[in-house]
Design a protein around this motif. Structure first.
Motif, PDB file in Angstrom:
ATOM      1  N   LEU A   1      -0.902  -2.386  -6.879  1.00  0.00           N
ATOM      2  CA  LEU A   1      -1.380  -3.587  -7.550  1.00  0.00           C
ATOM      3  C   LEU A   1      -2.883  -3.502  -7.776  1.00  0.00           C
ATOM      4  CD1 LEU A   1      -0.362  -6.414  -8.504  1.00  0.00           C
ATOM      5  CD2 LEU A   1      -1.086  -7.275  -6.280  1.00  0.00           C
ATOM      6  N   GLN A   2      -3.295  -3.795  -9.001  1.00  0.00           N
ATOM      7  CA  GLN A   2      -4.713  -3.926  -9.299  1.00  0.00           C
ATOM      8  C   GLN A   2      -4.888  -4.972 -10.386  1.00  0.00           C
ATOM      9  OE1 GLN A   2      -6.247  -0.205 -10.665  1.00  0.00           O
ATOM     10  NE2 GLN A   2      -4.611   0.159 -12.135  1.00  0.00           N
ATOM     11  N   SER A   3      -6.018  -5.644 -10.356  1.00  0.00           N
ATOM     12  CA  SER A   3      -6.235  -6.714 -11.316  1.00  0.00           C
ATOM     13  C   SER A   3      -7.725  -7.001 -11.417  1.00  0.00           C
ATOM     14  CB  SER A   3      -5.472  -7.971 -10.883  1.00  0.00           C
ATOM     15  OG  SER A   3      -5.582  -8.977 -11.856  1.00  0.00           O
ATOM     16  N   THR A   4      -8.061  -7.980 -12.227  1.00  0.00           N
ATOM     17  CA  THR A   4      -9.450  -8.372 -12.423  1.00  0.00           C
ATOM     18  C   THR A   4      -9.581  -9.864 -12.205  1.00  0.00           C
ATOM     19  OG1 THR A   4      -9.789  -6.619 -14.048  1.00  0.00           O
ATOM     20  CG2 THR A   4     -11.389  -8.428 -14.034  1.00  0.00           C
ATOM     21  N   THR A   5     -10.520 -10.251 -11.370  1.00  0.00           N
ATOM     22  CA  THR A   5     -10.761 -11.657 -11.097  1.00  0.00           C
ATOM     23  C   THR A   5     -12.245 -11.939 -11.255  1.00  0.00           C
ATOM     24  OG1 THR A   5      -8.941 -11.700  -9.523  1.00  0.00           O
ATOM     25  CG2 THR A   5     -10.532 -13.497  -9.395  1.00  0.00           C
ATOM     26  N   LYS A   6     -12.580 -12.897 -12.126  1.00  0.00           N
ATOM     27  CA  LYS A   6     -13.984 -13.259 -12.373  1.00  0.00           C
ATOM     28  C   LYS A   6     -14.793 -12.023 -12.773  1.00  0.00           C
ATOM     29  CE  LYS A   6     -13.577 -17.622 -11.114  1.00  0.00           C
ATOM     30  NZ  LYS A   6     -13.788 -18.751 -12.046  1.00  0.00           N
ATOM     31  N   ASN A   7     -14.206 -11.225 -13.690  1.00  0.00           N
ATOM     32  CA  ASN A   7     -14.848 -10.016 -14.193  1.00  0.00           C
ATOM     33  C   ASN A   7     -15.042  -8.944 -13.116  1.00  0.00           C
ATOM     34  OD1 ASN A   7     -15.130 -11.103 -16.811  1.00  0.00           O
ATOM     35  ND2 ASN A   7     -16.967 -12.232 -16.150  1.00  0.00           N
ATOM     36  N   THR A   8     -14.371  -9.124 -11.987  1.00  0.00           N
ATOM     37  CA  THR A   8     -14.456  -8.128 -10.921  1.00  0.00           C
ATOM     38  C   THR A   8     -13.102  -7.451 -10.766  1.00  0.00           C
ATOM     39  OG1 THR A   8     -16.121  -9.433  -9.773  1.00  0.00           O
ATOM     40  CG2 THR A   8     -14.966  -7.730  -8.480  1.00  0.00           C
ATOM     41  N   LYS A   9     -13.093  -6.146 -10.952  1.00  0.00           N
ATOM     42  CA  LYS A   9     -11.849  -5.414 -10.821  1.00  0.00           C
ATOM     43  C   LYS A   9     -11.613  -5.094  -9.354  1.00  0.00           C
ATOM     44  CE  LYS A   9      -9.374  -1.459 -12.755  1.00  0.00           C
ATOM     45  NZ  LYS A   9      -9.449  -0.295 -13.685  1.00  0.00           N
ATOM     46  N   TRP A  10     -10.379  -5.253  -8.924  1.00  0.00           N
ATOM     47  CA  TRP A  10     -10.084  -4.983  -7.517  1.00  0.00           C
ATOM     48  C   TRP A  10      -8.779  -4.224  -7.372  1.00  0.00           C
ATOM     49  CZ3 TRP A  10      -5.429  -7.036  -6.207  1.00  0.00           C
ATOM     50  CH2 TRP A  10      -5.004  -8.185  -6.864  1.00  0.00           C
ATOM     51  N   GLN A  11      -8.737  -3.437  -6.321  1.00  0.00           N
ATOM     52  CA  GLN A  11      -7.524  -2.720  -5.939  1.00  0.00           C
ATOM     53  C   GLN A  11      -7.576  -2.535  -4.425  1.00  0.00           C
ATOM     54  OE1 GLN A  11      -6.888   1.034  -7.878  1.00  0.00           O
ATOM     55  NE2 GLN A  11      -4.841   1.301  -7.007  1.00  0.00           N
ATOM     56  N   LEU A  12      -6.472  -2.824  -3.771  1.00  0.00           N
ATOM     57  CA  LEU A  12      -6.442  -2.822  -2.311  1.00  0.00           C
ATOM     58  C   LEU A  12      -5.828  -1.535  -1.782  1.00  0.00           C
ATOM     59  CD1 LEU A  12      -5.189  -6.479  -1.718  1.00  0.00           C
ATOM     60  CD2 LEU A  12      -7.542  -5.658  -1.843  1.00  0.00           C
ATOM     61  N   ARG A  13      -6.339  -1.108  -0.646  1.00  0.00           N
ATOM     62  CA  ARG A  13      -5.781   0.025   0.080  1.00  0.00           C
ATOM     63  C   ARG A  13      -5.431  -0.461   1.489  1.00  0.00           C
ATOM     64  NH1 ARG A  13      -4.737   1.744  -4.005  1.00  0.00           N
ATOM     65  NH2 ARG A  13      -5.565   3.568  -5.103  1.00  0.00           N
ATOM     66  N   MET A  14      -4.220  -0.911   1.622  1.00  0.00           N
ATOM     67  CA  MET A  14      -3.808  -1.569   2.858  1.00  0.00           C
ATOM     68  C   MET A  14      -3.395  -0.561   3.931  1.00  0.00           C
ATOM     69  SD  MET A  14      -4.089  -4.832   2.807  1.00  0.00           S
ATOM     70  CE  MET A  14      -4.246  -6.250   1.714  1.00  0.00           C
ATOM     71  N   GLN A  15      -3.831  -0.846   5.147  1.00  0.00           N
ATOM     72  CA  GLN A  15      -3.369  -0.104   6.318  1.00  0.00           C
ATOM     73  C   GLN A  15      -2.579  -1.063   7.204  1.00  0.00           C
ATOM     74  OE1 GLN A  15      -7.333   1.358   7.597  1.00  0.00           O
ATOM     75  NE2 GLN A  15      -6.437   3.406   7.414  1.00  0.00           N
ATOM     76  N   ARG A  16      -1.495  -0.555   7.773  1.00  0.00           N
ATOM     77  CA  ARG A  16      -0.605  -1.415   8.542  1.00  0.00           C
ATOM     78  C   ARG A  16      -1.054  -1.575   9.996  1.00  0.00           C
ATOM     79  NH1 ARG A  16       5.593   0.233   6.984  1.00  0.00           N
ATOM     80  NH2 ARG A  16       5.199   1.054   4.915  1.00  0.00           N
ATOM     81  N   ASN A  17      -0.677  -2.741  10.542  1.00  0.00           N
ATOM     82  CA  ASN A  17      -0.809  -3.008  11.974  1.00  0.00           C
ATOM     83  C   ASN A  17      -2.204  -2.652  12.497  1.00  0.00           C
ATOM     84  OD1 ASN A  17      -0.129  -3.728  14.572  1.00  0.00           O
ATOM     85  ND2 ASN A  17       1.292  -2.030  14.903  1.00  0.00           N
ATOM     86  N   GLN A  18      -3.206  -3.289  11.914  1.00  0.00           N
ATOM     87  CA  GLN A  18      -4.591  -2.984  12.249  1.00  0.00           C
ATOM     88  C   GLN A  18      -5.219  -4.078  13.112  1.00  0.00           C
ATOM     89  OE1 GLN A  18      -6.354  -0.028  11.252  1.00  0.00           O
ATOM     90  NE2 GLN A  18      -4.174   0.446  10.975  1.00  0.00           N
ATOM     91  N   PRO A  19      -6.161  -3.687  14.000  1.00  0.00           N
ATOM     92  CA  PRO A  19      -6.876  -4.701  14.783  1.00  0.00           C
ATOM     93  C   PRO A  19      -7.779  -5.535  13.885  1.00  0.00           C
ATOM     94  CG  PRO A  19      -7.808  -2.527  15.152  1.00  0.00           C
ATOM     95  CD  PRO A  19      -6.569  -2.320  14.340  1.00  0.00           C
ATOM     96  N   CYS A  20      -7.848  -6.816  14.211  1.00  0.00           N
ATOM     97  CA  CYS A  20      -8.666  -7.747  13.434  1.00  0.00           C
ATOM     98  C   CYS A  20      -9.163  -8.797  14.419  1.00  0.00           C
ATOM     99  CB  CYS A  20      -7.821  -8.357  12.328  1.00  0.00           C
ATOM    100  SG  CYS A  20      -8.735  -9.191  11.021  1.00  0.00           S
ATOM    101  N   GLY A  21     -10.384  -8.621  14.932  1.00  0.00           N
ATOM    102  CA  GLY A  21     -10.835  -9.454  16.033  1.00  0.00           C
ATOM    103  C   GLY A  21      -9.958  -9.183  17.247  1.00  0.00           C
TER     104      GLY A  21
END
Length: 581
Positions: free
Chosen positions: A482-502
């Protein structure tokens, strides 16, 4: 009050057709006067001598020559004696009097022994429970029953199993009876009715009988009887296999289909019990849930406040409850809200917290006060109930308002015993530990290290277990492409699974954008909104994917559009927040 029916004469000898004795008359006077019949005569004569004098032949036991076919008479007298003893047992109110009676009448038939066991399960409460189950006379009673199982008909086996399930904990003697009962049951193929089979299944699962032979027997018999199962039987079988830790997809699918076909035959209790077992199993059966909910919300007036609270609790865990639904339930409960006590209060409060129902915050405040004021106070509550209340206070952001109560509840939880083995309450407590660390550090509440370690292990284990699920795989694949553009900003995510967050772990995390994604699945014990509120305060950008919303996106295109819409909304809200600052 002692009473007796009229009698008639058979071959010149009178006999009493039926007598009902008080416990005292039956238990102690029977031994004094030699038989139940003579005891009835004494009780009747002593209370109404004038009436007894008018019927001397009825109560006097003359020495007469018995007819040749007197075996029929003796059989009738034995039956009457059995009925008398059973009625006597059922009228007793003290468990130790009952044990004494059964000790003095060890030759009673199986029906009387079963009635005694059933009544003991009901009378042995509080401090008397341990005294009863450790009493030698109780062990003799169980032994007598165990020795007669091979001669019992299927219905009696079912009744004995049901009676043994009335005791809240297992003992070696109860476990031995259950095991021998299972052996007797598995030798009786094709003889059980749906009701008897369901009773046997739930009782054996409660008593910890989980050998492969027994489970396979119950499964095969349930499949044979599937077309005759009623809603209550379906619920009991699902609960039995849940307790055994066995998930048989074929059997579950057949039972769910049967429940869907018979939904119009559900009673209020059947419906509440069905939702409870479905939520405990984490069964995502949308068609059945929709039918059950339609039936329930069209007939809310037929449910008791306790049933409404339990229904709200189950639907909240299934993530099948909208704000409008909780409002309807609240309106139905409020007139009799005062009738809820203890765990019933905590269940309704937990349902409000799972939905983050801030518009019902006044009701939540009332429930907290009502819980604390319940008979016995918080010291009498179960650990599960206490944990639900503590989590609800954190999820609804009521800790500051009820700080004293929150401290008392946590003190009761941590001070009572070592952590449980069940991961469900541990995961809830893990949320509380993280809340104390990230949002309420100023309270200075210390968490015992043994609890902290157990909760972290439970959370890590569940996250690792879900990491490779089909649902997670679906969403990761869609996000990676998935990739798209929001507010003239192009984005694409590179997700990693089961990651520490705080202090937490998240299902998916993109390090560059600091976007964390969690799936709001029905098998997770708590809603993710508390976790996300805490992590957002640490600068993370949190996205919750609701299970039922995702399931409504049937095709790849629908799923891509769904994720793009949710992520776009997240980027836009972040941009708006930055502009506002």
């Amino acid at each position: 009050m002692a009473s007796a029916t009229c009698s008639r004469t058979v071959q010149g000898m009178p006999f009493v057709r039926r007598a009902v004795l008080s416990p005292v008359s039956a238990c102690w006077q029977q031994s004094r006067y030699g038989s139940t019949r003579a005891c009835v005569a004494h009780v009747f004569a002593s209370r109404n001598k004038k009436q007894a004098a008018n019927f001397p032949a009825v109560w006097h036991l003359p020495d007469v020559q018995l007819p040749a076919h007197s075996s029929l008479l003796f059989s009738r007298r034995a039956y009457l004696d059995s009925v008398d003893r059973t009625v006597t047992v059922q009228s007793m109110t003290d468990p130790f009097d009952l044990l004494e009676f059964m000790s003095a009448n060890g030759d009673s038939d199986t029906r009387t022994h079963e009635a005694a066991l059933r009544l003991l399960g009901r009378l042995a409460t509080g401090s008397r429970y341990q005294q009863v189950v450790s009493d030698g006379r109780f062990h003799v009673l169980l032994g007598n029953l165990a020795g007669r199982l091979d001669d019992c008909e299927p219905r009696m086996l079912s009744m004995i199993a049901d009676a043994s399930a009335k005791f809240r904990t297992s003992t070696p003697e109860l476990a031995d009876l259950a095991q021998r009962l299972a052996e007797a049951v598995t030798r009786r193929g094709d003889v059980f009715t749906p009701r008897n089979l369901a009773n046997v299944a739930i009782a054996l699962s409660m008593r910890g009988v989980r050998d492969v032979t027994t489970i396979e027997f119950i499964r095969n018999e349930a499949i044979k009887l599937m077309d005759d199962l009623e809603p209550a039987h379906c619920v009991m079988l699902l609960e039995a296999f849940r307790r055994w830790g066995v998930f048989d997809r074929q059997l579950v699918d057949m039972i769910v289909e049967r429940m869907s076909d018979e939904v119009d035959r559900f009673t209020a209790r059947d419906l509440v019990d069905a939702l409870a077992v479905i939520s405990r199993l984490g069964l995502a059966r949308g068609f059945l849930l929709r039918r059950l909910c339609t039936l329930a919300f069209e007939n809310l007036h037929q449910f008791t406040p306790r049933e409404l609270a339990k229904m709200a609790y189950s639907l909240a865990k299934l993530r099948f409850l909208a704000h409008s639904n909780i409002d309807e339930l609240a309106d139905a409960i409020k007139p009799e809200l005062h009738k809820l006590v203890g765990s019933q209060v905590s269940e309704l409060l937990f349902a409000l917290a799972m939905l983050d129902a801030r518009h019902q915050i006044d009701l939540a405040r009332v429930l907290v006060a009502q819980y604390v004021d319940s008979p016995g106070g918080i010291s009498s509550m179960s650990n599960g109930s206490l944990i639900d209340v503590a989590w609800s206070l954190a999820a609804l952001d009521l800790i500051a308002e009820f700080e004293t109560e929150f401290r008392a509840v946590l003190g009761e939880i941590f001070g009572r015993r070592s952590p449980p083995q069940n991961r469900v309450p541990l995961i809830k407590v893990f949320d509380l530990i993280c809340a104390l660390e990230l949002g309420y550090k100023d309270l200075g509440i210390a968490v015992p290290s043994v609890w902290k370690a157990a909760c972290e292990d439970a959370d890590r284990f569940e996250m690792d277990r879900l990491d490779s699920s089909r649902l997670h795989n679906e969403i990761v694949m869609r996000l990676d492409n998935l990739q798209s553009t929001t507010k003239n900003t192009k984005w694409q995510l590179r997700m990693q699974r089961n990651q520490p967050c705080g202090p937490y772990r998240v299902d998916m995390f993109d390090k560059e954008t600091q976007i964390a994604v969690d799936l709001e699945i029905i098998s997770w014990p708590t809603s993710r909104h508390l976790k996300h509120r805490l992590l957002e305060s640490q600068g993370y950008r949190m996205l919750r994917v609701q299970y039922w919303d995702w399931r409504r996106a049937r095709t790849e295109e629908d799923q891509n559009l769904f994720l793009e819409r949710e992520l776009t909304r997240l980027f836009e809200s972040d941009t708006a927040r930055l502009v506002g600052n």
